[in-house]
Scaffold this motif. Structure first.
Motif, mmCIF file in Angstrom:
data_model
loop_
_atom_site.group_PDB
_atom_site.id
_atom_site.type_symbol
_atom_site.label_atom_id
_atom_site.label_comp_id
_atom_site.label_asym_id
_atom_site.label_seq_id
_atom_site.Cartn_x
_atom_site.Cartn_y
_atom_site.Cartn_z
ATOM 1 N N GLU A 123 68.077 -1.296 30.392
ATOM 2 C CA GLU A 123 67.805 0.039 29.865
ATOM 3 C C GLU A 123 66.372 0.161 29.361
ATOM 4 O O GLU A 123 65.678 1.146 29.626
ATOM 5 C CB GLU A 123 68.810 0.337 28.740
ATOM 6 C CG GLU A 123 68.802 1.798 28.269
ATOM 7 C CD GLU A 123 67.704 2.073 27.266
ATOM 8 O OE1 GLU A 123 67.176 3.208 27.260
ATOM 9 O OE2 GLU A 123 67.355 1.157 26.500
ATOM 10 N N ASN A 127 64.381 1.068 32.819
ATOM 11 C CA ASN A 127 64.727 2.490 32.772
ATOM 12 C C ASN A 127 65.973 2.797 33.590
ATOM 13 O O ASN A 127 65.995 3.727 34.404
ATOM 14 C CB ASN A 127 63.542 3.327 33.273
ATOM 15 C CG ASN A 127 63.614 4.766 32.790
ATOM 16 O OD1 ASN A 127 64.295 5.064 31.825
ATOM 17 N ND2 ASN A 127 62.898 5.652 33.462
ATOM 18 N N ILE A 130 68.501 7.129 33.017
ATOM 19 C CA ILE A 130 67.598 8.281 32.971
ATOM 20 C C ILE A 130 68.396 9.507 32.531
ATOM 21 O O ILE A 130 69.307 9.953 33.229
ATOM 22 C CB ILE A 130 66.943 8.513 34.343
ATOM 23 C CG1 ILE A 130 66.126 7.278 34.745
ATOM 24 C CG2 ILE A 130 66.046 9.755 34.304
ATOM 25 C CD1 ILE A 130 65.490 7.377 36.108
ATOM 26 N N TYR A 175 59.132 -5.883 29.572
ATOM 27 C CA TYR A 175 58.514 -4.558 29.602
ATOM 28 C C TYR A 175 57.129 -4.619 30.249
ATOM 29 O O TYR A 175 56.813 -3.833 31.149
ATOM 30 C CB TYR A 175 58.409 -3.999 28.184
ATOM 31 C CG TYR A 175 57.663 -2.692 28.110
ATOM 32 C CD1 TYR A 175 58.317 -1.485 28.343
ATOM 33 C CD2 TYR A 175 56.300 -2.658 27.819
ATOM 34 C CE1 TYR A 175 57.636 -0.281 28.290
ATOM 35 C CE2 TYR A 175 55.610 -1.462 27.762
ATOM 36 C CZ TYR A 175 56.273 -0.275 27.999
ATOM 37 O OH TYR A 175 55.592 0.917 27.947
#
Length: 220
Positions: A123, A127, A130, A175
């Motif tokens: 998540e 991503n 959405i 990330y």
């Protein structure tokens, strides 16, 4: 084997899994009522604490009895909720060819957190959820794409571990790794013709792993 937290620890759910010849390792909810059949006895240790075990009987609304193993772990370090002890209930066999010892069962439950952390990474880094996707099939497709990307990230981290040791991959930010791939992918696609990528598709799994480790060794 269904492995779940205490929110799934209800009599009907446990009886339902057992009724379908399924197996489970589920954390005990404090409201679960049961009758002890044997005393709680220390049977071993895990990386996180001392393991004890006992047999219990669980009755459903119809009075049907289900004999389970109740495994309690006294933790060296409290959980994030401040718990020093936690217990799981399971119908995994404790004896025989397919037996699972109490420490093994306790470790199975502990490793469940790795799955939850993986979903957090999906998540946050990829991503996978959405909010603007209003159609369930589109949301499911997006989530599946994130799962494929997560598997690719796992391969990258495996190559880094092989090249630089087990602790290296733990310090790599998912990330920023995703951000780096997002930023450089288009430029590499333009600068490097398609024919130069085909060689990777023709490699065996072993050759591809070797190539990835060699590339990882170039990283400082």
């Amino acid at each position: 084997v269904w492995i779940a937290d205490r929110n799934f620890c209800t009599k009907d759910f446990l009886h339902g899994i057992a009724g379908k010849e399924g197996l489970f390792v589920i954390r005990e909810h404090r409201k679960l009522s049961w009758k002890p059949l044997t005393p709680l006895t220390q049977v071993g240790h895990t990386e996180t604490g001392v393991v004890c075990e006992q047999l219990i009987r669980l009755r459903d609304a119809n009075g049907e009895g289900l004999i389970l193993r109740r495994i309690q772990i006294t933790l060296r370090t409290k959980t994030r909720d401040g718990d020093r002890r936690l217990a799981v209930v399971t119908n995994l066999p404790g004896k025989g060819v397919s037996a699972a010892s109490a420490p093994v069962v306790a470790d199975l439950y502990r490793r469940r957190w790795k799955i939850e952390i993986a979903f957090q990474n999906l998540e946050r880094d990829l991503n996978s959820e959405i909010n603007t996707l209003g159609h369930p099939p589109a949301a499911l497709f997006c989530f599946c794409v994130a799962l494929v990307a997560f598997n690719m990230f796992a391969v990258i981290k495996a190559a880094l571990r092989a090249a630089h040791g087990p602790e290296c991959a733990e310090h790599i930010s998912g990330y920023y790794l995703a951000d780096e791939i997002e930023g450089t992918r288009r430029g590499m696609t333009i600068a490097i013709p398609d024919k130069h990528w085909l060689v990777f598709g023709r490699m065996s799994a072993a050759k591809l792993a070797e190539a990835l480790v060699q590339l990882a060794l170039l990283m400082n």
